[in-house]
Scaffold this motif. Structure first.
Motif, PDB file in Angstrom:
ATOM      1  N   GLY A 147       0.832  -1.201   0.000  1.00 36.48           N
ATOM      2  CA  GLY A 147       0.000   0.000   0.000  1.00 36.48           C
ATOM      3  C   GLY A 147       0.861   1.243   0.000  1.00 36.48           C
ATOM      4  O   GLY A 147       0.520   2.253  -0.631  1.00 36.48           O
ATOM      5  N   GLY A 148       2.000   1.181   0.697  1.00 34.37           N
ATOM      6  CA  GLY A 148       2.943   2.297   0.685  1.00 34.37           C
ATOM      7  C   GLY A 148       3.568   2.487  -0.685  1.00 34.37           C
ATOM      8  O   GLY A 148       3.803   3.615  -1.116  1.00 34.37           O
ATOM      9  N   PHE A 149       3.842   1.366  -1.385  1.00 36.20           N
ATOM     10  CA  PHE A 149       4.380   1.463  -2.744  1.00 36.20           C
ATOM     11  C   PHE A 149       3.414   2.235  -3.638  1.00 36.20           C
ATOM     12  O   PHE A 149       3.823   3.146  -4.376  1.00 36.20           O
ATOM     13  CB  PHE A 149       4.611   0.056  -3.304  1.00 36.20           C
ATOM     14  CG  PHE A 149       5.102   0.046  -4.733  1.00 36.20           C
ATOM     15  CD1 PHE A 149       6.457   0.057  -5.017  1.00 36.20           C
ATOM     16  CD2 PHE A 149       4.204   0.041  -5.797  1.00 36.20           C
ATOM     17  CE1 PHE A 149       6.917   0.055  -6.333  1.00 36.20           C
ATOM     18  CE2 PHE A 149       4.650   0.045  -7.115  1.00 36.20           C
ATOM     19  CZ  PHE A 149       6.009   0.054  -7.386  1.00 36.20           C
ATOM     20  N   LEU A 150       2.142   1.896  -3.558  1.00 41.04           N
ATOM     21  CA  LEU A 150       1.141   2.592  -4.380  1.00 41.04           C
ATOM     22  C   LEU A 150       0.932   4.023  -3.905  1.00 41.04           C
ATOM     23  O   LEU A 150       0.659   4.922  -4.701  1.00 41.04           O
ATOM     24  CB  LEU A 150      -0.174   1.805  -4.358  1.00 41.04           C
ATOM     25  CG  LEU A 150      -0.102   0.559  -5.243  1.00 41.04           C
ATOM     26  CD1 LEU A 150      -1.056  -0.507  -4.759  1.00 41.04           C
ATOM     27  CD2 LEU A 150      -0.397   0.917  -6.689  1.00 41.04           C
ATOM     28  N   ALA A 181      -8.688   0.086  -0.912  1.00 38.06           N
ATOM     29  CA  ALA A 181      -7.659   1.000  -1.418  1.00 38.06           C
ATOM     30  C   ALA A 181      -7.160   0.549  -2.779  1.00 38.06           C
ATOM     31  O   ALA A 181      -6.973   1.361  -3.699  1.00 38.06           O
ATOM     32  CB  ALA A 181      -6.492   1.089  -0.428  1.00 38.06           C
ATOM     33  N   ALA A 182      -6.952  -0.755  -2.958  1.00 35.35           N
ATOM     34  CA  ALA A 182      -6.464  -1.282  -4.233  1.00 35.35           C
ATOM     35  C   ALA A 182      -7.450  -0.981  -5.360  1.00 35.35           C
ATOM     36  O   ALA A 182      -7.053  -0.596  -6.472  1.00 35.35           O
ATOM     37  CB  ALA A 182      -6.231  -2.791  -4.120  1.00 35.35           C
ATOM     38  N   ILE A 183      -8.731  -1.145  -5.082  1.00 31.60           N
ATOM     39  CA  ILE A 183      -9.768  -0.850  -6.090  1.00 31.60           C
ATOM     40  C   ILE A 183      -9.736   0.624  -6.475  1.00 31.60           C
ATOM     41  O   ILE A 183      -9.827   0.984  -7.656  1.00 31.60           O
ATOM     42  CB  ILE A 183     -11.156  -1.248  -5.556  1.00 31.60           C
ATOM     43  CG1 ILE A 183     -11.238  -2.777  -5.398  1.00 31.60           C
ATOM     44  CG2 ILE A 183     -12.261  -0.744  -6.490  1.00 31.60           C
ATOM     45  CD1 ILE A 183     -12.482  -3.244  -4.666  1.00 31.60           C
ATOM     46  N   LEU A 184      -9.589   1.489  -5.483  1.00 20.95           N
ATOM     47  CA  LEU A 184      -9.534   2.930  -5.749  1.00 20.95           C
ATOM     48  C   LEU A 184      -8.329   3.288  -6.607  1.00 20.95           C
ATOM     49  O   LEU A 184      -8.417   4.150  -7.492  1.00 20.95           O
ATOM     50  CB  LEU A 184      -9.502   3.705  -4.429  1.00 20.95           C
ATOM     51  CG  LEU A 184     -10.794   3.655  -3.601  1.00 20.95           C
ATOM     52  CD1 LEU A 184     -10.550   4.223  -2.199  1.00 20.95           C
ATOM     53  CD2 LEU A 184     -11.909   4.437  -4.294  1.00 20.95           C
ATOM     54  N   PHE A 185      -7.197   2.629  -6.373  1.00 18.65           N
ATOM     55  CA  PHE A 185      -5.992   2.881  -7.178  1.00 18.65           C
ATOM     56  C   PHE A 185      -6.228   2.519  -8.646  1.00 18.65           C
ATOM     57  O   PHE A 185      -5.818   3.242  -9.549  1.00 18.65           O
ATOM     58  CB  PHE A 185      -4.806   2.074  -6.640  1.00 18.65           C
ATOM     59  CG  PHE A 185      -4.210   2.624  -5.370  1.00 18.65           C
ATOM     60  CD1 PHE A 185      -3.836   3.955  -5.275  1.00 18.65           C
ATOM     61  CD2 PHE A 185      -4.009   1.799  -4.266  1.00 18.65           C
ATOM     62  CE1 PHE A 185      -3.274   4.461  -4.108  1.00 18.65           C
ATOM     63  CE2 PHE A 185      -3.454   2.290  -3.100  1.00 18.65           C
ATOM     64  CZ  PHE A 185      -3.086   3.628  -3.016  1.00 18.65           C
ATOM     65  N   GLY A 237      -7.526   6.270  -1.947  1.00 18.62           N
ATOM     66  CA  GLY A 237      -6.769   5.037  -1.749  1.00 18.62           C
ATOM     67  C   GLY A 237      -5.458   5.286  -1.035  1.00 18.62           C
ATOM     68  O   GLY A 237      -5.068   4.528  -0.133  1.00 18.62           O
ATOM     69  N   VAL A 238      -4.768   6.347  -1.415  1.00 25.42           N
ATOM     70  CA  VAL A 238      -3.497   6.690  -0.769  1.00 25.42           C
ATOM     71  C   VAL A 238      -3.719   6.983   0.715  1.00 25.42           C
ATOM     72  O   VAL A 238      -2.968   6.507   1.580  1.00 25.42           O
ATOM     73  CB  VAL A 238      -2.841   7.907  -1.450  1.00 25.42           C
ATOM     74  CG1 VAL A 238      -1.620   8.371  -0.656  1.00 25.42           C
ATOM     75  CG2 VAL A 238      -2.425   7.562  -2.872  1.00 25.42           C
ATOM     76  N   GLY A 239      -4.745   7.771   1.019  1.00 26.00           N
ATOM     77  CA  GLY A 239      -5.033   8.111   2.408  1.00 26.00           C
ATOM     78  C   GLY A 239      -5.330   6.880   3.242  1.00 26.00           C
ATOM     79  O   GLY A 239      -4.842   6.740   4.370  1.00 26.00           O
ATOM     80  N   ALA A 240      -6.137   5.976   2.673  1.00 25.53           N
ATOM     81  CA  ALA A 240      -6.462   4.739   3.387  1.00 25.53           C
ATOM     82  C   ALA A 240      -5.206   3.897   3.603  1.00 25.53           C
ATOM     83  O   ALA A 240      -4.975   3.368   4.705  1.00 25.53           O
ATOM     84  CB  ALA A 240      -7.503   3.950   2.602  1.00 25.53           C
ATOM     85  N   ALA A 288       8.754   1.153   1.038  1.00 22.78           N
ATOM     86  CA  ALA A 288       7.807   0.919  -0.056  1.00 22.78           C
ATOM     87  C   ALA A 288       7.376   2.236  -0.698  1.00 22.78           C
ATOM     88  O   ALA A 288       7.245   2.325  -1.926  1.00 22.78           O
ATOM     89  CB  ALA A 288       6.587   0.160   0.460  1.00 22.78           C
ATOM     90  N   ILE A 289       7.163   3.266   0.130  1.00 19.32           N
ATOM     91  CA  ILE A 289       6.766   4.572  -0.400  1.00 19.32           C
ATOM     92  C   ILE A 289       7.835   5.123  -1.333  1.00 19.32           C
ATOM     93  O   ILE A 289       7.548   5.524  -2.470  1.00 19.32           O
ATOM     94  CB  ILE A 289       6.505   5.572   0.749  1.00 19.32           C
ATOM     95  CG1 ILE A 289       5.261   5.168   1.547  1.00 19.32           C
ATOM     96  CG2 ILE A 289       6.315   6.993   0.183  1.00 19.32           C
ATOM     97  CD1 ILE A 289       5.064   5.979   2.812  1.00 19.32           C
TER      98      ILE A 289
END
Length: 470
Positions: free
Chosen positions: A28-31, A91-95, A121-124, A152-153
């Motif tokens: 999630g941090g990568f995205l 979050a993945a769906i929002l991305f 998605g990023v916020g979540a 990851a970010i």
């Protein structure tokens, strides 16, 4: 399960097993990094495509941050009610939706809308990854595992910038029509679909947080997760978690954060302070505007993107250094050294740009000024990468008690995204007055950060999550 067998006492957990789970959550941090930085290589093309002025460009770039703040604000409540894993999938769906929308945008308004969707998605992800990693990590390794979020970010930032540089190198420029008749800058956004889908699928393979399971009364599942991933005295940890989540509602409310002289619990204000100061030193100006900034002082588009990629690699290397140090040196010393180093580097940048010759409204770095600015900017990233980048996320994931963690992290993360929005939106206007002024503002807040750490930050190295108080 009425009691745990003796074999559960002082359970030893292979660190590799925990790393794999933490790394999945850290996707999630990568995205997070990819989504926020992908705009960097497309800024000039978007301005040209939609004929934008400085204010409109600033909003187009920073519009995602509105979604980030909203997503962060609600992620904690959703995570406390429905679980950490479900938030990751959402979050993945929002991305995915954002990547498609931005890649096919027909105007600045719908581009900004899809950027906001991605921001949700990023916020979540910014809330759930540090909270989840802290909750499934053994105390002795929690700092290093929590730092995977920042690694990851910055890796996501690097991949986004590298993707932009490669696309521009192949297509010729960001405005050139490329695959399927779409302009090259659009493919910078569409490239995010692949990691977003991978994140969503992998999130379904990892266990739910034991703290969430205990709060829901699922003690058997919680003990199983603790045994497999956290280790130690499972029965004692379970009992301690039960005590710290007593009175926690199935419908979490922000009212549990109220207290103290200023409306919120002091620990929540400290989390907000960490978040805001992390952004007010201007780190995301480097990642959102650096290619445009270096072009403004005389570098070509391709050279500017290459410099930006080098800067992001520097950020990755320093984050790895932080992972090696954080559980040995501690959180507070790293924050203090980082604040002092950022202050010194930003002061140099402020002086260089304030004294630069201005030609046609843009500063020109002559002689040694260019190399000095380049070195100072990268040293600034070094100090940030080894301290405020990873350490703030680690502390936000561990400094709050079990009862308030997800909600307090939501508030702190929302404040961080709000601060990010302010910095990103105001930078073009400040830069139009003078880059010396812009970097002077960031220098001031780096100075404030030094004293904030000395006065308010308490060390959390080696402490259990159950020992954290409100």
């Amino acid at each position: 399960m009425s009691s745990a067998p003796e074999s559960t006492a002082n359970v030893s957990v292979p660190i590799r097993r925990v790393v794999l789970v933490a790394a999945t959550a850290a996707l999630g941090g990568f995205l997070f990094g990819f989504d926020t930085a992908v705009i960097n290589g497309a800024v000039s093309a978007i301005q040209q495509e939609f004929e934008l002025g400085d204010a409109a460009l600033g909003f187009a770039v920073s519009s995602a941050l509105i979604g980030c703040a909203i997503g962060a604000w609600f992620a904690g409540r959703i995570a406390d009610r429905y679980g950490r894993i479900r938030v990751m999938v959402i979050a993945a769906i929002l991305f995915v939706v954002s990547a498609v929308g931005c890649g096919l945008a027909i105007g600045v308004y719908d581009l900004s809308f899809w950027r906001i969707v991605g921001g949700l998605g990023v916020g979540a992800a910014s809330v759930i990854a540090p909270a989840y990693i802290a909750e499934v990590s053994p105390p002795a390794h929690r700092g290093r595992l929590g730092s995977l979020q920042q690694l990851a970010i910055v890796t996501g930032i690097f991949v986004a910038l590298l993707t932009a540089a490669v696309i521009v190198a192949i297509a010729g420029s960001s405005t050139t029509e490329w695959l399927l008749g779409l302009q090259a800058w659009r493919w910078m956004f569409l490239a995010e679909i692949v990691p977003a889908v991978v994140y969503g699928l992998l999130a379904l393979t990892i266990p739910e947080s034991p703290r969430f399971l205990v709060a829901r009364g699922e003690l058997k599942r919680a003990r199983e997760v603790l045994t497999r991933y956290v280790g130690g005295d499972i029965e004692k940890t379970t009992t301690d978690i039960i005590k710290t989540v007593e009175g926690k509602s199935d419908r979490p409310r922000f009212s549990i954060l109220r207290g103290g002289k200023f409306g919120l619990l002091p620990i929540v204000w400290i989390g907000i302070g960490l978040s805001v100061l992390q952004q007010f030193t201007g780190i995301n100006v480097i990642f959102y505007y650096s290619s445009t900034l270096w072009q403004a002082v005389g570098f070509t588009e391709q050279d500017s993107l290459t410099i930006t990629v080098i800067t992001s690699v520097t950020n990755i290397v320093t984050t790895i250094v932080a992972i090696m140090l954080i559980d040995k040196v501690g959180r507070k010393p790293l924050l203090l050294v980082g604040a002092i180093g950022q202050f010194a580097c930003l002061l140099v940048l402020a002086i260089v740009f304030a004294t630069a010759t201005v030609v046609d409204g843009s500063p020109v770095l002559e002689g040694a000024a260019g190399p000095i600015a380049l070195v100072a900017a990268n040293l600034y990233v070094v100090f940030f990468g080894v301290s405020w980048g990873p350490v703030v996320w680690v502390m936000l994931g561990e400094m709050f008690s079990n009862k308030i963690r997800a909600l307090a992290l939501s508030v702190a993360a929302a404040a961080q995204w709000g601060a990010n929005f302010v910095i990103s939106t105001t930078f073009p206007a400040l830069a139009s007055v003078g880059l010396g002024l812009a970097y002077g503002v960031y220098t001031f807040f780096a100075f404030v950060a030094i004293f904030f750490v000395l006065r308010f930050i308490k060390e959390t190295k080696g402490r259990t999550l159950e020992s954290m108080t409100d």
